[in-house]
Write a protein that holds these residues in place. Structure first.
Motif, short mmCIF file in Angstrom:
data_model
loop_
_atom_site.label_atom_id
_atom_site.label_comp_id
_atom_site.label_asym_id
_atom_site.label_seq_id
_atom_site.Cartn_x
_atom_site.Cartn_y
_atom_site.Cartn_z
N ARG A 1 -6.85 99.90 63.84
CA ARG A 1 -7.23 99.23 65.08
C ARG A 1 -6.22 98.15 65.46
O ARG A 1 -5.91 97.98 66.65
N LEU A 2 -5.73 97.44 64.48
CA LEU A 2 -4.74 96.39 64.75
C LEU A 2 -3.50 96.99 65.39
O LEU A 2 -3.00 96.51 66.42
N VAL A 3 -2.98 98.06 64.80
CA VAL A 3 -1.77 98.69 65.33
C VAL A 3 -2.04 99.28 66.72
O VAL A 3 -1.21 99.15 67.63
N SER A 4 -3.18 99.90 66.89
CA SER A 4 -3.52 100.46 68.20
C SER A 4 -3.62 99.37 69.25
O SER A 4 -3.09 99.50 70.37
N ASN A 5 -4.27 98.26 68.91
CA ASN A 5 -4.42 97.16 69.87
C ASN A 5 -3.08 96.56 70.26
O ASN A 5 -2.83 96.26 71.43
N LEU A 6 -2.20 96.35 69.28
CA LEU A 6 -0.95 95.65 69.55
C LEU A 6 0.10 96.53 70.19
O LEU A 6 0.96 96.05 70.93
N THR A 7 0.08 97.83 69.92
CA THR A 7 1.06 98.73 70.54
C THR A 7 0.56 99.30 71.86
O THR A 7 1.34 99.81 72.66
N ILE B 1 -9.62 110.75 60.11
CA ILE B 1 -9.82 109.49 59.37
C ILE B 1 -10.17 108.31 60.26
O ILE B 1 -11.14 107.60 60.00
N VAL B 2 -9.39 108.05 61.33
CA VAL B 2 -9.57 106.82 62.11
C VAL B 2 -10.01 107.06 63.55
O VAL B 2 -10.20 106.11 64.30
N GLY B 3 -10.17 108.31 63.97
CA GLY B 3 -10.62 108.58 65.33
C GLY B 3 -12.08 108.19 65.52
O GLY B 3 -12.87 108.16 64.57
N ALA B 4 -12.44 107.91 66.76
CA ALA B 4 -13.81 107.48 67.05
C ALA B 4 -14.83 108.54 66.66
O ALA B 4 -15.98 108.22 66.34
N ASN B 5 -14.45 109.80 66.68
CA ASN B 5 -15.37 110.89 66.36
C ASN B 5 -15.23 111.40 64.92
O ASN B 5 -15.85 112.40 64.56
#
Length: 541
Positions: free
Chosen positions: A288-294, A304-308
């Motif tokens: 989430r950190l990397v997604s938010n900042l990029t 693994i990290v997708g919303a679904n």
């Protein structure tokens, strides 16, 4: 370093190769925030950047080395072409770290030698020997990469690898630079190196790969079976073109299928010892950190990290999971840190509690930055009944994004629109010297009108190539997260912002993108793979 470290080393290149994703450039504070979180995640090596590329890159690598590279922290690595100037800059940038590495590379495929380097095989061999030896004279830990290894003649590549190890390389990296290999081919490539390079037992074999055919993770797992002990990957798989091998997918594959991979590392099949040093419960937070900042949104069906990733829509699946989660889940969501955390902060909460929660989420703010973020939190608490961690992440990632890039500041935005009305926006910007400028514009909608007004004020040529809106959380009072990408002279610049008013969020995201465009236009950093070697620094052969 021994050939086999006893486990699989995780080499994170989010801050170097990941940042090369179009529009994903990060400022210094964003890079520091990600580096601190990568250290919490437990990666073994952080490739912090390409120091020779620009003064900004050099400074970022040096700051990361000083703040994250303690004795108990990860190895801090910098990338350098096989040129003396690159290697010297890299050594200086990583110097503050307790454990430091220089990662130097040169192409070994005939297509690269002929068309990019314009060098003969013998010339590249000599460059490899001289530059690896030079790097080893500056640091104890040297990694050497055969760029475009997947398309290199194996016999010649083996000779280059043997030469690099003799010159002092402690890690040999085999990149699938164009994402062309299949798992069987890539596994055979690593097996061939083990068989035919006589001194390979003196170095760790590493792999790096791009995901052009969607095979990067599969290729890496096959490489582990044939002797690779370092995996070069990025958070969320970001990177050039289709991206890199995804860290979270690799780590969890090795975690979930440990009994399958254990024998390849010489362990009993039922050994419970982890195959990597990664703290899996930090994975979701890091993603989430990397997604938010990029500003690079993770696709909902991402492993693994997708919303679904842990959602069940089918009635049969839901019934099975309710009876026993193992029926349709191979991973406990809490293993990767996925929890519906709800904070107990509110309008009466103080700065200390607010700051402590931010640090748990991977953000470290001080002084005015903390005050500004705290004010935004209080404003949000007045508008939203319930605040969750995702709201905080959205607030603070924008605060980090704005640090050091405030050429323009959004002061006010007002729009008028509706049935039968022509959408109109009035926007006020403050420049670096504090001067306030106001402009009005008409558009096809309120956001279009805002962007037109901002462009008139900024007077910076650009093309809007992406505008996306997503809800940060559920509910009618959720914040809208807006990402905007602008193109200027072929380069993409991204900005993002979140607010309960999506028009305000769009305006702030556009301003953030403009600030990055202006800052980026002042310098054109080198791209390590595309920039030619500086002729003056090549050895005389």
């Amino acid at each position: 370093m021994a050939r086999d470290p006893g486990r699989v080393l995780i080499f994170d290149t989010t801050l170097r190769d990941g940042e090369q994703s179009p529009g994903a450039s990060l400022n210094l504070e964003e890079k520091l925030a990600i580096a601190h979180q990568l250290a919490r995640l437990g990666v073994d090596i952080i490739e912090a950047g390409f120091p020779f590329a620009s003064p900004g890159d050099f400074n970022a690598v040096q700051r990361i080395a000083a703040s994250v590279g303690g004795p108990d922290g990860p190895v801090i690595c910098g990338l350098a072409r096989a040129a003396a100037g690159d290697i010297k800059a890299c050594a200086e940038a990583v110097a503050p770290a307790a454990r430091r590495r220089i990662h130097t590379f040169i192409a070994t495929s005939d297509i690269h030698l002929e068309h990019k380097l314009r060098k003969s095989r013998s010339e590249v061999l000599a460059i490899t020997a001289e530059m690896v030896a030079y790097a080893r004279s500056l640091v104890e830990d040297v990694e050497f990469s055969c760029e475009d290894a997947g398309r290199s003649d194996p016999e010649y590549m083996h000779e280059v690898i043997e030469t690099a190890i003799k010159a002092g390389a402690t890690t040999i990296n085999i990149p699938d630079t164009v994402g062309y290999a299949t798992p069987a081919e890539f596994g055979d490539l690593i097996a061939g190196i083990n068989r035919h390079v006589p001194n390979i037992n003196e170095a760790v074999i590493s792999v790096h790969g791009h995901n052009d055919l969607g095979l990067a993770v599969a290729n890496f797992l096959e490489a582990v079976k044939t002797g690779a002990r370092q995996l070069e990957c990025t958070i969320n798989g970001i990177g050039e073109r289709a991206g890199n091998a995804s860290l979270e997918e690799l780590v969890m594959a090795l975690h979930v299928r440990r009994s399958y991979f254990n024998p390849y590392l010489g362990r009993p099949r039922d050994s419970a010892e982890p195959l990597t040093g990664v703290r899996t419960e930090e994975i979701t937070k890091t993603s989430r950190l990397v997604s938010n900042l990029t500003g690079m949104v993770v696709q909902p069906n991402k492993a693994i990290v997708g919303a679904n990733a842990f959602a069940h829509e089918s009635g049969i699946h839901q019934d099975g999971v309710l009876k026993n989660r193992l029926t349709y889940e191979i991973i406990d969501a809490q293993t990767v840190g996925l929890m519906d955390n709800r904070i107990s902060l509110g309008k009466l909460s103080g700065r200390s509690a607010f700051r402590a929660r931010l640090e748990e989420l991977g953000y470290n703010l001080d002084g005015e930055d903390l005050n500004d973020a705290f004010i935004r939190f209080k404003e949000l608490a007045d508008r939203k009944r319930e605040i969750v961690d995702r709201d905080l992440e959205a607030i603070v990632s924008e605060q980090v994004q704005q640090q050091g890039e405030a050429r323009f500041q959004l002061r006010r935005v007002q729009v008028s629109c509706g049935t039968g009305l022509q959408p109109t926006a009035t926007v006020t910007l403050a420049t670096a010297d504090g001067t306030e400028l106001t402009e009005a514009a008409i558009g096809t909608g309120p956001v279009d009108a805002v962007c037109r007004a901002l462009n008139r004020l900024a007077q910076v040529p650009n093309e809007l190539v992406e505008f996306s809106v997503k809800s940060v959380t559920e509910g009618i009072d959720a914040m809208g997260d807006v990402t905007i990408r602008l193109r200027h002279q072929g380069i993409l610049y991204s900005g993002h912002s979140a607010d309960t008013d999506i028009v305000v969020a769009a305006a702030q995201a556009f301003v953030n993108a403009l600030n990055r465009l202006v800052a980026g236009g002042q310098a054109n950093p080198l791209h390590p793979q595309k920039a030619p070697l500086p002729v003056a620094e090549l050895p005389r052969l």
